[in-house]
Enzyme design. Structure first.
Site: not given
Length: 637
Positions: A329, A358, A376, A378, A380, A459, A505
């Site tokens: 992000c 992570r 990921q 992802d 945005h 979410k 997201h």
């Protein structure tokens, strides 16, 4: 006079405060026999507890989804009692309900699954006695006296707030608990201990190691049998075993929790990404890429350094502290903020296949399902407030398209504002209303998780269901009111003033590694033709036909097909069997006749055998099947 309003809006009146059992008996004896708990004004309670004021009441039976958790919570108490009967020196800690069952952490001698039959026999004895679960209340001093010889319970009592504690008793056994519980142990119709493992008290490796005994329970023996059958099927589909068997991926001590993808695994990986890119181009996304390592200043700005530091890998370069990104992000925020934007530029949809790291505890790692390095998908989406609904619907339509391609159904859950959150009431109301309106417009139906949203916004979680009925939370759609503020992102509105964009997201595959593992188990290694690591295996009938087979392989490769030649000096029967064990969708036998006539002798994984197929028809059928990403293995229908 107490008035009880039932779900059908009928009202029953009682001269004195009724218990749940009283209310059930007022309706029918059959319901009373089947009832296990009540919900009073939205709060679950024991069936024996009185209702002291006018209230809306729902009577729970085994058919209600909340009932299974109450059952398993009660089963954990029964198991704990059985263990204490057999192992009097054991000391109890905690015994929560978990997905598909329960466990209890116990300080006791080491046991194994060989000890389970005698524990289960004691459990059944307790169940047959139909011991009632009775709720008690004690003051802090009374509770400390009651558990004076149980150090873990004393530690729990000292950690709790308040001066009055609830406990539950069944016969001579008593445990700290909030409840609710079943009316009596006899409601547990099917129970099985599943496994035992080690666990540290309070998850602290410096504390005592405990025995964690896992179990499961059901209201019906048929349900337990079905669950055990599901587990057996899941074991057959274990992606870790299939990954080795199909030569897809592996793990090595040199990089714990970080998968190595083999050539065949990369074939599946690339097919997944090719489809992802195609679907996102169609949906109006651009693709971006941000660095894997960024400096500390950025992570402080995003809030990760303060809130997520223990999960991040860090390094120092030129006397500056850096962190390998745990999520994509912040890099996306930098890209959006590079140039001025007008409301006419919005919505702006940017996707990224970003490699993130992570730090997970080594004990939590689990094949591709829980790793330390993963990608990921992802995206945005930056938009104006009035675009929230249309953009959420657009994401849901994209989700539907992608999951349907893999034969995956899904359900939706809306999570609302938690107790700890940022932003004002108006912002949360606007964001939550936008998500709710989009879900209503989409029309699939959804469940609401009150207070389960992220601290920065509400979410939508997307739970897929695989071929054997298991659910997996992969996709998520989150509205973020924090990062656009932290990075001072803005656009020029119609009024020629600066405005803060609303940001989404969202992920669909989620972790691509995890999605890869889910698909491997979903298809049980029998990937559809478009995903199969090897699509066509050429089987020469003797060594003299290997050169012709290799020439055919080159032709197929030039068509973009993944083909291999089995050059081993083995019988055709064995070659066919081995190709079937490797779940290869198409096997082509190469004999002298096929070379002479230019035709194919084709065998498919679903058992069909087709002789004398024209090469042009073969290629037409195969390419059409792949182009349309058809799931069926009936390729030549």
């Amino acid at each position: 006079m107490i008035q009880i309003t039932l779900p059908d809006h009928s009202i029953r009146e009682f001269d004195s405060p009724p218990t749940g059992m009283d209310i059930a008996l007022s309706i029918s004896e059959g319901l009373a026999r089947n009832c296990i708990a009540i919900e009073v004004n939205g709060r679950l309670r024991d069936l024996a507890s009185p209702v002291n004021e006018n209230a809306n009441v729902r009577l729970l039976t085994p058919k209600d989804p909340e009932s299974i958790e109450i059952l398993r919570h009660s089963a954990a108490h029964v198991m704990a009692e059985a263990v204490l009967v057999l192992y009097p020196d054991a000391r109890l800690t905690i015994g929560p309900v978990v997905e598909n069952g329960f466990y209890y952490d116990i300080d006791m001698q080491s046991i194994s699954e060989e000890d389970f039959p005698k524990i289960e026999a004691e459990i059944l004895s307790i169940i047959k006695q139909k011991k009632p679960f009775i709720r008690r209340e004690m003051t802090r001093s009374e509770a400390r006296e009651r558990f004076k010889n149980e150090p873990y319970k004393l530690e729990i009592i000292d950690s709790l707030e308040g001066d009055v504690f609830s406990l539950y008793e069944q016969g001579g056994f008593m445990d700290l608990c909030r409840g609710p519980h079943l009316p009596h142990t006899g409601h547990i119709k099917a129970i099985k201990l599943m496994r035992v493992s080690g666990a540290y008290w309070r998850a602290d490796q410096s504390r005592q190691q405990l025995q964690r005994i896992y179990g499961t329970a059901f209201f019906d023996k048929k349900d337990l049998k079905a669950y055990l059958t599901l587990l057996e099927e899941a074991r057959k589909r274990d992606h870790r075993k299939l990954g080795v068997h199909l030569d897809l991926f592996s793990f090595h001590d040199e990089a714990p929790g970080m998968p190595f993808f083999h050539a065949k695994g990369m074939a599946v990986w690339n097919a997944l990404l090719e489809y992802w890119r195609e679907a996102h181009r169609d949906a109006g996304y651009v693709e971006t890429k941000t660095p894997i390592m960024l400096n500390r200043v950025l992570w402080e700005k995003s809030g990760h350094w303060e809130n997520y530091r223990e999960n991040m890998y860090t390094s120092q370069v030129d006397e500056t502290e850096y962190a390998i990104k745990p999520m994509n992000c912040p890099g996306g925020m930098i890209l959006f903020g590079m140039k001025p934007h007008s409301y006419k530029d919005l919505p702006h949809r940017a996707g990224e296949i970003g490699l993130v790291h992570r730090h997970e505890m080594s004990g939590a790692l689990s094949g591709l399902f829980r790793v330390r390095a993963f990608h990921q998908d992802d995206a945005h989406i930056f938009m104006t407030p009035d675009q929230i609904q249309q953009e959420i619907v657009g994401v849901l339509e994209l989700v539907d398209r992608i999951y349907a391609t893999f034969g995956l159904d899904f359900h939706l859950e809306l999570s609302t504002r938690p107790e700890k959150s940022i932003g004002n009431d108006a912002q949360w109301e606007e964001a939550t209303s936008g998500l709710r309106a989009a879900l209503d417009d989409y029309g699939k139906g959804y469940h609401i998780n009150e207070g389960d949203g992220a601290f920065y916004g509400p979410k939508i979680d997307i739970h897929i269901k695989d071929a054997i009925g298991r659910t997996w939370q992969c996709g998520t759609i989150q509205l973020d009111m924090a990062l656009p503020e932290r990075f001072d992102l803005n656009y020029i509105g119609k009024d020629n003033e600066k405005h803060r964009p609303i940001m989404i997201h969202r992920v669909i595959y989620g972790s691509i590694e995890r999605f890869f593992g889910i698909l491997t188990e979903h298809f049980a290694g029998k990937f559809p033709l478009w995903l199969a690591p090897v699509q066509i295996m050429l089987l020469p009938m003797n060594d003299d036909l290997i050169p012709a087979s290799e020439n055919l392989q080159k032709e197929l490769l030039s068509q973009g097909l993944r083909a291999e030649v089995d050059t081993r000096s083995e019988s055709l029967k064995k070659k066919v069997r081995d190709a079937q064990l490797l779940q290869i969708p198409i096997m082509v036998t190469i004999g002298a006749k096929e070379i002479e006539t230019g035709t194919f002798a084709v065998r498919t994984l679903d058992g069909k055998v087709l002789m004398g197929m024209e090469r042009s028809l073969f290629l037409e059928k195969v390419n059409n099947h792949i182009r349309k990403r058809i799931l069926s293995l009936d390729i030549f229908a």
